[in-house]
Scaffold this motif. Structure first.
Motif, short mmCIF file in Angstrom:
data_model
loop_
_atom_site.label_atom_id
_atom_site.label_comp_id
_atom_site.label_asym_id
_atom_site.label_seq_id
_atom_site.Cartn_x
_atom_site.Cartn_y
_atom_site.Cartn_z
N GLU A 134 -10.70 -5.82 -11.91
CA GLU A 134 -10.69 -4.43 -12.36
C GLU A 134 -12.09 -3.96 -12.75
OE1 GLU A 134 -8.58 -6.70 -13.32
OE2 GLU A 134 -6.60 -5.94 -12.72
N LYS A 135 -12.85 -4.87 -13.35
CA LYS A 135 -14.21 -4.52 -13.76
C LYS A 135 -15.08 -4.27 -12.53
CE LYS A 135 -15.65 -6.27 -18.23
NZ LYS A 135 -16.41 -7.34 -18.88
N PHE A 162 0.21 12.95 -8.23
CA PHE A 162 -0.69 14.02 -7.79
C PHE A 162 0.08 15.21 -7.21
CE2 PHE A 162 -5.12 12.99 -8.40
CZ PHE A 162 -5.02 11.72 -8.89
N LEU A 211 0.36 -4.19 -17.43
CA LEU A 211 1.18 -3.59 -16.40
C LEU A 211 1.72 -4.67 -15.48
CD1 LEU A 211 -1.30 -0.74 -15.60
CD2 LEU A 211 0.90 -0.44 -16.68
N TRP A 216 -14.16 -0.98 -11.16
CA TRP A 216 -14.69 0.06 -12.02
C TRP A 216 -16.16 0.32 -11.72
CZ3 TRP A 216 -15.58 0.36 -17.93
CH2 TRP A 216 -15.20 1.64 -18.38
N SER A 267 -8.01 9.21 -14.45
CA SER A 267 -8.15 8.53 -13.16
C SER A 267 -9.03 7.30 -13.29
CB SER A 267 -8.77 9.46 -12.12
OG SER A 267 -8.01 10.61 -12.00
N LEU A 269 2.25 1.91 -3.36
CA LEU A 269 1.18 2.40 -4.24
C LEU A 269 0.90 3.87 -3.97
CD1 LEU A 269 -0.73 1.02 -6.29
CD2 LEU A 269 -2.44 1.06 -4.51
N ILE A 278 0.83 -1.20 0.00
CA ILE A 278 0.00 0.00 0.00
C ILE A 278 0.86 1.24 0.00
CG2 ILE A 278 -1.77 1.27 1.25
CD1 ILE A 278 -2.68 -1.32 -0.03
N TYR A 321 -5.02 -3.93 -7.19
CA TYR A 321 -3.76 -4.34 -6.55
C TYR A 321 -3.92 -4.33 -5.02
CZ TYR A 321 1.26 -4.10 -5.40
OH TYR A 321 2.51 -4.34 -4.90
N THR A 322 -4.56 -3.28 -4.48
CA THR A 322 -4.77 -3.26 -3.03
C THR A 322 -5.71 -4.38 -2.61
OG1 THR A 322 -6.64 -1.78 -3.11
CG2 THR A 322 -4.52 -0.75 -2.91
N PHE A 367 -6.82 -0.44 -11.84
CA PHE A 367 -5.68 -1.34 -11.73
C PHE A 367 -5.01 -1.20 -10.37
CE2 PHE A 367 -6.24 -0.72 -16.25
CZ PHE A 367 -6.19 -2.03 -16.71
N LEU A 368 -4.85 0.06 -9.92
CA LEU A 368 -4.20 0.29 -8.63
C LEU A 368 -5.06 -0.26 -7.51
CD1 LEU A 368 -3.18 3.99 -9.30
CD2 LEU A 368 -1.83 1.95 -9.70
N LEU A 409 1.72 -4.48 -11.62
CA LEU A 409 0.51 -4.51 -10.81
C LEU A 409 0.11 -5.93 -10.44
CD1 LEU A 409 -1.56 -1.82 -12.62
CD2 LEU A 409 -0.19 -1.62 -10.57
N LEU A 435 -9.86 4.31 -4.12
CA LEU A 435 -8.53 3.91 -3.66
C LEU A 435 -8.50 3.95 -2.13
CD1 LEU A 435 -5.59 3.19 -4.37
CD2 LEU A 435 -5.07 5.61 -4.22
N SER A 440 -11.27 -7.98 -22.21
CA SER A 440 -11.68 -7.17 -21.07
C SER A 440 -10.44 -6.56 -20.44
CB SER A 440 -12.40 -8.04 -20.04
OG SER A 440 -11.52 -9.06 -19.63
N ILE A 441 -10.65 -5.58 -19.58
CA ILE A 441 -9.51 -4.85 -19.00
C ILE A 441 -8.59 -5.80 -18.26
CG2 ILE A 441 -8.89 -2.87 -17.61
CD1 ILE A 441 -11.87 -2.13 -17.65
N GLY A 442 -9.21 -6.72 -17.53
CA GLY A 442 -8.42 -7.57 -16.65
C GLY A 442 -7.51 -8.52 -17.39
N ASN A 443 -7.89 -8.86 -18.64
CA ASN A 443 -7.09 -9.84 -19.35
C ASN A 443 -5.93 -9.21 -20.09
OD1 ASN A 443 -8.80 -11.66 -18.38
ND2 ASN A 443 -9.91 -12.03 -20.29
N PHE A 484 -7.02 4.08 -12.17
CA PHE A 484 -7.22 3.68 -10.78
C PHE A 484 -7.74 2.25 -10.59
CE2 PHE A 484 -6.38 6.88 -7.51
CZ PHE A 484 -5.83 7.86 -8.30
N PRO A 530 -13.06 -10.14 -14.12
CA PRO A 530 -11.80 -9.52 -13.69
C PRO A 530 -12.07 -8.54 -12.55
CG PRO A 530 -12.14 -9.26 -16.05
CD PRO A 530 -13.40 -9.80 -15.49
#
Lengths: 246, 219, 234
Positions: free
Chosen positions: B88-89, A169, C9, B92, B201, A161, A158, B211-212, B207-208, C12, B144, C2-5, B205, B86
């Motif tokens: 990420e979706k 920012f 990066l 989102w 953003s 990140l 964290i 990750y968390t 993806f970030l 990450l 986040l 999809s984004i995840g596939n 974001f 996923p």
């Protein structure tokens, strides 16, 4: 070369390197700081406009410089942690944070002390000052993550990140506050491409001071990183003992 | 995607607190600051954009513990992470839900609360357009914070404190656009820059944040 | 897709996680024709928690129609093993082969939103997998008459039944269930055991854990206590 560098990612090699180099580093940074500061405070002429208050430059400029460089160093170590997962890398970032925080504080306070006689106020919402205050906030939030997230690996993830996002920012804020187009702060004190640097009688002691601050930073970060590593090892041993008792 | 959004929106609406808390917070901030200042109408209209923007930031950021923590506690997060979707979706959709259930509502409310602050309706609408452009970025930053909040077992506002400094550039651009309009300067560039930050953003974001979330699932 | 596939990066994503993509491709090719290729295998798996291995060198192989029952006392790593199997944890060494798109998972938590109704929750988990809505398993577990009741008003056993119905109605061929019998009454346990039995007969694979004696009739057993390890990390 690369492999020789990564060798120090091993805690054992790293510990040995630190133990071997700290006495030399401590004495060198002491030497440089003493020379630079004494020369700067005692043996430079007063400025014709600013009087002797100008001498705060020997603390203000190096600490401001190191405050930013320390954040960059933390950013690089955080990225190394995210990509290669070297523990020492993130521990170095963790160790550097309070050092950077102190440098930022020193830069802010010395700037305020300098600003009072010059501009008639301790604080102005000038772009440079404001972005430094924002950097200070980012340092604090980074520190908070290590304090409040108990699990070490999660905190490492964290914090790196937040360091990454915070850098972007902070840059954005720097760009944004510039739009206020209101500035009291003078331009850069030292730059490579400008003719109008400060006078030579200030220049040399200032460079010595900066070198001293750099050395001090390196020494502090190395020693603090070693402490963090030892701390980690102790924690691991305690966990192991608890596990065996259970 | 749509399934996730509708489920969360429905849960938010049925719980009530999901939409009423941010709105009430916004109203309270906008009422409290002028009360603290006193009845100086000129000063009110001068600082109105700042009050509205700070109100938006706080009413979005004070309730970040409701984004991911409930899903972590009831096991939905595990099931979603183990499904074909996923992560990420999923993140989102959370950003979109947060934006709809607070950012959008605050945008609609802003010009009317601006009237309380002696802000002409036209300027209020400009302010509201800048909030519309900037709040998606705030929602992404807020998520986040929500992701960081899942590590926070002390029940304090750690996540809010950590993400608040990230809102600074958005705050600056947002208020700058309104001030530029009142001064008769072009305000559109600022709103466009805000939209740029928002688009970037909400693209980066997820993806970030996932990750968390992956980190918290491993704990 | 999809984004995840995209996985553009690399920073990450955890680098230690190993997924056998060749195996996944194989499964997708043979999905329609040869059912028998379905298999789950784990080789020399060591899982870590808090920097220490929970268990080490666990290996097993499951073919279509088999059922694995994982036993073990509290803290022996049953949940950790299932989570690792589902790719929720990357703190492990060893090889795992499992076709992820074929797997239904239910952890020891139910994943139901208390403020939504049973029907809403059930529909959500099916829609998430783009499946048509059916209430067959809700009927099977005799909770279909609760469809309009908010989940917060249900008993623990009823919640478990709703969660099981939502997870298993997805028609996945591999079921990974953590403590599925928890909270169920005698009738519910019998119903679930029968469901698992029928799934295996239809050449599915079931992996389940329990701290109780097995209620269903598994083809393989794994006693995790025997793999408990005290050896230190590094």
């Amino acid at each position: 070369m690369a492999t020789r560098f990564w060798k120090f990612a091993n805690p054992h090699h790293f510990g040995k390197l630190v133990t071997a180099s700290t006495p030399a580093l401590w004495s060198l940074s002491f030497l440089f700081l003493m020379t630079g500061l004494l020369w700067g405070f005692l043996f430079t002429p007063d400025d014709f406009r600013q009087g002797s208050t100008v001498k705060i430059i020997f603390v203000h400029v190096p600490s401001a410089l190191m405050a930013i460089n320390c954040w960059l160093m933390m950013l690089v170590s955080s990225i190394i942690w995210m990509v290669r997962r070297h523990r020492i890398s993130i521990l170095a970032a963790k160790a550097a944070a309070p050092v950077g925080l102190s440098f930022t504080l020193v830069a802010l306070i010395s700037g305020g002390l300098w600003g009072q006689p010059m501009w008639g106020t301790f604080w102005a919402w000038d772009p440079r000052l404001t972005s430094f205050l924002i950097l200070f906030l980012h340092y604090i939030t980074y520190q908070l993550i290590w304090i409040y997230i108990a699990d070490k690996e999660s905190a490492a993830n964290i914090s790196s990140l937040v360091c990454l996002v915070g850098s972007v920012f902070a840059l954005l804020s720097r760009y944004a506050v510039n739009l206020w187009n209101q500035g009291l702060h003078q331009g850069a004190t030292l730059s490579l491409d400008q003719e109008t640097n400060i006078h030579n009688s200030y220049y040399i002691p200032l460079v010595i001071c900066i070198l001293g601050f750099v050395l001090l930073f390196i020494t502090l970060v190395l020693v603090r990183t070693r402490t963090e590593i030892i701390h980690n090892q102790i924690e691991l041993m305690e966990k192991q003992r608890r596990k065996q008792n259970a | 995607m749509l399934t996730l959004i509708t489920r969360d929106l429905r849960a938010n609406f049925r719980l009530g607190s999901g939409i009423w808390l941010p709105l009430t917070m916004f109203l309270t901030i906008v009422v409290l600051i002028p009360i603290g200042i006193g009845p100086d109408i000129d000063l009110h209209s001068k600082i109105a954009p700042a009050i509205l923007w700070i109100g938006v930031v706080f009413s979005l950021f004070l309730f970040l513990d409701r984004i991911f923590s409930p899903d972590l506690e009831d096991g939905s997060l595990d099931r979603i992470a183990a499904s074909d979707l996923p992560l990420e979706k999923y993140v989102w959709s959370k950003i979109i839900v947060l934006w709809i259930s607070s950012g959008l509502l605050l945008t609609i409310l802003a010009p009317f609360l601006g009237l309380l602050l002696n802000l002409p309706l036209q300027v209020g609408l400009i302010c509201s357009s800048s909030i519309l452009a900037g709040s998606p970025a705030l929602a992404a930053i807020g998520c986040l914070g929500g992701g960081i909040g899942t590590f926070n077992r002390h029940g304090n506002l750690l996540q809010t404190v950590i993400v608040l400094p990230l809102s600074i550039p958005i705050l600056i651009f947002g208020t700058k656009s309104v001030i530029a309009y009142s001064n008769g300067e072009p305000y559109l560039p600022w709103v466009l820059q805000l939209s740029g930050i928002s688009l970037a953003s909400i693209a980066i974001f997820p993806f970030l944040i996932s990750y968390t979330l992956k980190t918290v699932l491993e704990e | 897709m999809s984004i995840g596939n995209l996985k553009l990066l690399p920073i990450l994503f955890h680098t230690r996680q190993r997924i056998d993509f060749r195996h996944m491709a194989e499964i997708e090719e043979t999905k329609t024709s040869e059912v028998d290729l379905l298999s789950v295998s784990v080789k020399n798996l060591t899982c870590y928690r808090n920097d220490f291995p929970v268990f080490s060198d666990v290996s097993f192989q499951l073919h279509a129609g088999e059922q694995l029952f994982i036993m073990g006392s509290n803290g022996s790593g049953k949940t950790t093993l299932l989570k690792t199997l589902m790719g929720l944890s990357s703190k492990f060494e060893g090889d795992i082969h499992i076709p992820p798109h074929e797997t239904a998972y239910l952890g020891h938590l139910n994943g139901l939103k208390p403020e939504l109704t049973v029907g809403d929750n059930h529909r959500f988990w099916l829609k998430l997998e783009n499946l048509p809505i059916s209430h067959n398993l809700l009927k099977y577990f005799e909770v279909d008459d609760l469809a309009e009741t908010p989940v917060r008003l249900l008993s623990e056993g009823q919640k478990r039944k709703v969660a099981l119905a939502g997870a298993l109605e997805t028609g996945k061929r591999i079921w990974v269930l953590d403590e599925p019998f928890n909270g169920l009454d005698q009738k519910g346990q019998d119903l679930l055991a029968e469901l698992i039995q029928r799934h295996c007969e239809k050449m599915g694979i079931v992996v389940l854990t329990s701290h109780l004696e097995s209620i269903s009739s598994p083809t393989q057993y794994l006693a995790l206590d025997e793999y408990r390890s005290l050896k230190t990390a590094n």
